[in-house]
Every structure is written in structure tokens, then in C-alpha cells.
Enzyme design. Structure first.
Site, PDB file in Angstrom:
ATOM      1  N   GLY A 159       0.808  -1.211   0.000  1.00  0.00           N
ATOM      2  CA  GLY A 159       0.000   0.000   0.000  1.00  0.00           C
ATOM      3  C   GLY A 159       0.843   1.264   0.000  1.00  0.00           C
ATOM      4  N   THR A 160       1.931   1.269   0.747  1.00  0.00           N
ATOM      5  CA  THR A 160       2.767   2.468   0.834  1.00  0.00           C
ATOM      6  C   THR A 160       3.337   2.822  -0.530  1.00  0.00           C
ATOM      7  OG1 THR A 160       3.306   1.982   3.126  1.00  0.00           O
ATOM      8  CG2 THR A 160       4.815   3.452   1.958  1.00  0.00           C
TER       9      THR A 160
ATOM     10  N   ASN B 133      -8.318   3.959   8.140  1.00  0.00           N
ATOM     11  CA  ASN B 133      -7.707   2.825   8.839  1.00  0.00           C
ATOM     12  C   ASN B 133      -7.851   2.897  10.352  1.00  0.00           C
ATOM     13  OD1 ASN B 133      -5.890   5.019   7.963  1.00  0.00           O
ATOM     14  ND2 ASN B 133      -4.416   4.038   9.311  1.00  0.00           N
TER      15      ASN B 133
ATOM     16  N   GLN C  71      -7.724  -0.231   3.055  1.00  0.00           N
ATOM     17  CA  GLN C  71      -8.578  -0.827   4.098  1.00  0.00           C
ATOM     18  C   GLN C  71      -9.924  -1.275   3.542  1.00  0.00           C
ATOM     19  OE1 GLN C  71      -7.815  -1.614   7.201  1.00  0.00           O
ATOM     20  NE2 GLN C  71      -5.816  -0.643   7.255  1.00  0.00           N
TER      21      GLN C  71
ATOM     22  N   SER D  30      -3.514  -3.307  -1.009  1.00  0.00           N
ATOM     23  CA  SER D  30      -2.401  -3.986  -0.343  1.00  0.00           C
ATOM     24  C   SER D  30      -2.851  -5.395   0.041  1.00  0.00           C
ATOM     25  CB  SER D  30      -2.011  -3.192   0.907  1.00  0.00           C
ATOM     26  OG  SER D  30      -1.044  -3.891   1.651  1.00  0.00           O
TER      27      SER D  30
ATOM     28  N   HIS E 296      -1.746  -7.615   2.288  1.00  0.00           N
ATOM     29  CA  HIS E 296      -1.772  -8.134   3.664  1.00  0.00           C
ATOM     30  C   HIS E 296      -2.937  -7.626   4.495  1.00  0.00           C
ATOM     31  CE1 HIS E 296       0.049  -4.850   6.269  1.00  0.00           C
ATOM     32  NE2 HIS E 296       0.290  -4.366   5.061  1.00  0.00           N
TER      33      HIS E 296
ATOM     34  N   CYS F 189       3.191   5.452  17.168  1.00  0.00           N
ATOM     35  CA  CYS F 189       4.165   5.401  18.261  1.00  0.00           C
ATOM     36  C   CYS F 189       5.503   5.879  17.736  1.00  0.00           C
ATOM     37  CB  CYS F 189       4.341   3.970  18.759  1.00  0.00           C
ATOM     38  SG  CYS F 189       2.899   3.363  19.605  1.00  0.00           S
TER      39      CYS F 189
END
Ligand code: PLP
Length: 412
Positions: free
Chosen positions: A83-84, A163, A191, A211, A213, A338
Site C-alpha cells: 500500500g505504501t 484505517n 482498508q 495492499s 496483507h 508510536c
């Protein structure tokens, strides 16, 4: 065959996995379709000999399947590393190709970082980017897209579904505005692809990212739909693979796995039934979790992905709750980024008007194929217990009752 598809279905025995927006386990369909391309059909699809031709055949079939599933032509599919890369190729690739005409891009403030960071990079190279706001449910207003388009606008990029909060955007309406104003339209459907039927013509999109995964396919595999006639500057230089839009020997097994996984999730009757099942479980989960005082649903009450439950919880840090749930063998996420130990409040929640302090207590629970009603019951109990414990530990007084809905969001 031993492993996940033998008798040991290891991930299911150990945990309740509720982080499918982050990634999904590899589905049987993808695993079985990929195996030959990880073993006997190992050729380079650019080679003209028999081994190469066999690999090429697998790649061609995968391309046909992905194209068929979104209403595209096979030549309009570019296989990528996920996706990126699809997002980066769509945005930088289309923006640079059109840069002589104009240098203005429109996107929303709640896109994935794969879109936002690429836009920020383009800003450093002299492009102007308009970041549209969203309402309290995380919804982009098509009228705002129309109002933001100028003579210099070359690209609009809006995600199909978010997402973090699962809100589904009015893509067809935005697509029709872009088509009318002759501006290329990119949709991040990473998504959405597991749940929503995609038709690039009905949606009037020119570029669309998926994507593998996120839909029970392998990691490191994705695709970008590039409408015929859409100019594109490649990000990777080298060979002439993928019609010169993406150099590098193709990840044949990855593309085959993406196609098989996508076909399995997109099977119409099965998808509708699975969406209904997930919606019922998700609503039960949201009802249970929002019954805790000081817990409020985030995202749209109805127009949201069927597997997506997201909340903010007063008086706790989302990261602490995720860690506490992990000890109870429930895997969830905060939905916030994070960075080196400090948890920044989510840009999505902030864009929806949620105060930073409250946004820190975010929890995202995203369901999948293997979740059951028993999982939901266990999770509600665990969240209730962990929230009480964390609040007691931080000595935050328990709110007597649910405060006014976050920015007007009613609870489910
Ligand atoms: N776009 C959205 C909406 C996502 O949720 C993600 C992954 O979380 C991506 C893009 C990036 O996809 P990938 O992990 O395949 O690079």
C-alpha cells in the site's frame, strides 16, 4: 503440510486477534496459490525461456484477476511492494508527470501517512497541498473538494475508508467532481478492498491503491490501478517491467497471493454474509465497550467498515490499555502512531475535533474471519477489567456517567 494450514492453527489457539486493520493472517487461498511460485515456478517473468514463461503466466493471470475484481483492464494494473508504494507511486508519480500543468494537490487531513508524508515531500519540492478538514465522524465533504479545485490542481487523493476509525468516504461523488473538473483522482482503498465492492469506473477514479496483507494475502505485495492515459513518472528506475511504471523483477508469488486473496474476499455472496456477520459482532463489541462510563465511539455510526470498532476512553493512555490487553492475550491497537516511546495523539482523531487529551485514550479493535461471538464477550470483559485497573492505578476518578458524545458522535 504442517504449519498454519496443518493441524496447528497456532495464532488462533493463543490469542484473540483484533488488529486486522494492521494486518491479517495469510489465508489458505493465498498460501496455496503462492506455493508453486515459491518452489517449482521460480523463473524470472522477463526471461523468454520456459521457466520465465511459466512465471510470466502466473503474473499475467494474477493481473487479470486483480483487474477483473475492480473493473479495470489488465494493462492498468501495476504490481507494487504494498500500500505504501502504491500510494507513493500514485501521488508522486502522477504529480510529477503533471507538474508542467500545475502544482496543486488536494487531500484530506485523515489520510494514511503513506499519502500525507508523500504530500509533505512534494510540498518541499514546491507543490502546494490543500489538506481538507473532516466532520466529527471523519467524513470528507465532496463540496469542499469542489471548492478547493483551482486551475493549478492536478491531483485529488481521498481514501475509501479510514484505517483508524473505519469511516467510509463518498468516493463516487468525489470521483464525479474530479472527472467533471478534469483532475486526476487517487483513492487509497487499502482498508476498503476487503469489504467494499470496488468499481473504478463507477467511482470514476484514475488511480487506486490496494495492499495484499490487509485482505489475507502476503505482506510486501500490493497493486496500483493506473487508468489508461494517466501519465506517470516511475519511482524506481531500471528495467522496463510493469510497462515501465515500476522497474525491478516482479514479486511473482506476492502478486499471485494478492490475486488469490483478493478473489477469495471479493466473492460476492460470501462477502455480503461475512460483512453482516462482522457488523453484528462489531456492534455487540461497541455496545459492550461503550457501556463503560467515559468511553465513546469514534467514527461514523453507520458508514464505517463492518469490522471496525474504535473508541476513546477517558482517564487512560491507549498504549497502556493495549499492553494490558496483550497480557490477557487479546491483541488490539491504539490507532495512533508510536514514535520513540512517546505516543502522539492520532492525527485522525485530532482532525475529527477530538481534544488531544481524550485522543490519547484511543483503542481500535478490528475484527476478522476467525473472530467469534465468544471472542467478543471475552474482549468486552477484559476491556472493562483493564480500564478499571488502569484508572485505579492512575487514581483518575471514574466518570459517573458517559460525558456528552465526542463531537456529537452518538454511541452505537
Ligand atoms: N493506506 C492505508 C489506509 C493503510 O491502512 C495502510 C497500512 O496500514 C497503508 C496505506 C500502507 O500499506 P502497506 O502496509 O501495505 O504499505
Amino acid at each position: 503440510m504442517s504449519g498454519r494450514f496443518g493441524r496447528r492453527r497456532y495464532h488462533r489457539l493463543v490469542t484473540i486477534y483484533l488488529d486486522h486493520a494492521s494486518t491479517t493472517p495469510l489465508g489458505r487461498e493465498a498460501f496455496e496459490a503462492m506455493l508453486p511460485y515459491l518452489s517449482e515456478h521460480w523463473g524470472n517473468p522477463s526471461s523468454i525461456h520456459r521457466s520465465g514463461r511459466r512465471a510470466r503466466q502466473g503474473l499475467d493471470e494474477a493481473r487479470e484477476t486483480v483487474a477483473m475484481l475492480i473493473g479495470a483492464k489488465p494493462r492498468e494494473i501495476v504490481f507494487t511492494s504494498g500500500g505504501t508504494e502504491s500510494d507513493n507511486l500514485a501521488i508522486s508519480g502522477a504529480a510529477w508527470a503533471a507538474s508542467a500543468r500545475g502544482r496543486h494537490i488536494i487531500t484530506s487531513g485523515i489520510e494514511h501517512k503513506a499519502v500525507l508524508q508523500d504530500c509533505a515531500l512534494l510540498e518541499r519540492h514546491g507543490f502546494e497541498v490543500t489538506y481538507l478538514g473532516v466532520d466529527e465522524y471523519g467524513m470528507v465533504d465532496p463540496e469542499a473538494v469542489a471548492a478547493a479545485i483551482t486551475e493549478r490542481t492536478v491531483l485529488v487523493s481521498v481514501m475509501a475508508a479510514n484505517n483508524e476509525v473505519g469511516t467510509i468516504q463518498p468516493i463516487a461523488e468525489i470521483g464525479s467532481i474530479c472527472r467533471e473538473r478534469r483532475v486526476s483522482f487517487h483513492v487509497d482503498a487499502v482498508q476498503a478492498a476487503a469489504f467494499l465492492p470496488i468499481d473504478v469506473n463507477a467511482w470514476q477514479v484514475d488511480l487506486l491503491s490496494i495492499s495484499a496483507h490487509k485482505l489475507y494475502g502476503p505482506k510486501g505485495s500490493g497493486a496500483l490501478f493506473v487508468r489508461q492515459g494517466t501519465s506517470m513518472v516511475p519511482l524506481l528506475q531500471g528495467g522496463s517491467q510493469e510497462r515501465q511504471r515500476r522497474a525491478g523483477t516482479e514479486n511473482v508469488a506476492g502478486a499471485v497471493g494478492l490475486a488469490a486473496a483478493f478473489a477469495a474476499t471479493a466473492e460476492n455472496s460470501k462477502r455480503a454474509a461475512e460483512n453482516d456477520r462482522l457488523t453484528a459482532l462489531r456492534d455487540e463489541l461497541l455496545n459492550g465497550v461503550t457501556a463503560i462510563p467515559g468511553v465513546l465511539r469514534t467514527g461514523h455510526p453507520r458508514l464505517r467498515l463492518p469490522n471496525s470498532a474504535s473508541v476513546v476512553i477517558d482517564g487512560i493512555e491507549g498504549g497502556d490499555l493495549v499492553a494490558a490487553l496483550d497480557l490477557e492475550e487479546i491483541e488490539a491497537s491504539t490507532g495512533s502512531a508510536c514514535t520513540t516511546g512517546s505516543v502522539e495523539p492520532s492525527h485522525v482523531l485530532l482532525a475529527m475535533g477530538i481534544e488531544p487529551e481524550r485522543a490519547r485514550g484511543s483503542l481500535r479493535l478490528t475484527l476478522g474471519r476467525e473472530n467469534t461471538a465468544a471472542d467478543i464477550e471475552t474482549t468486552i470483559e477484559a476491556v472493562t477489567r483493564c480500564v478499571a485497573r488502569l484508572r485505579a492505578a492512575s487514581a483518575a476518578p471514574e466518570p459517573a456517567q458517559a460525558p456528552a458524545a465526542v463531537s456529537g458522535a452518538p454511541s452505537v
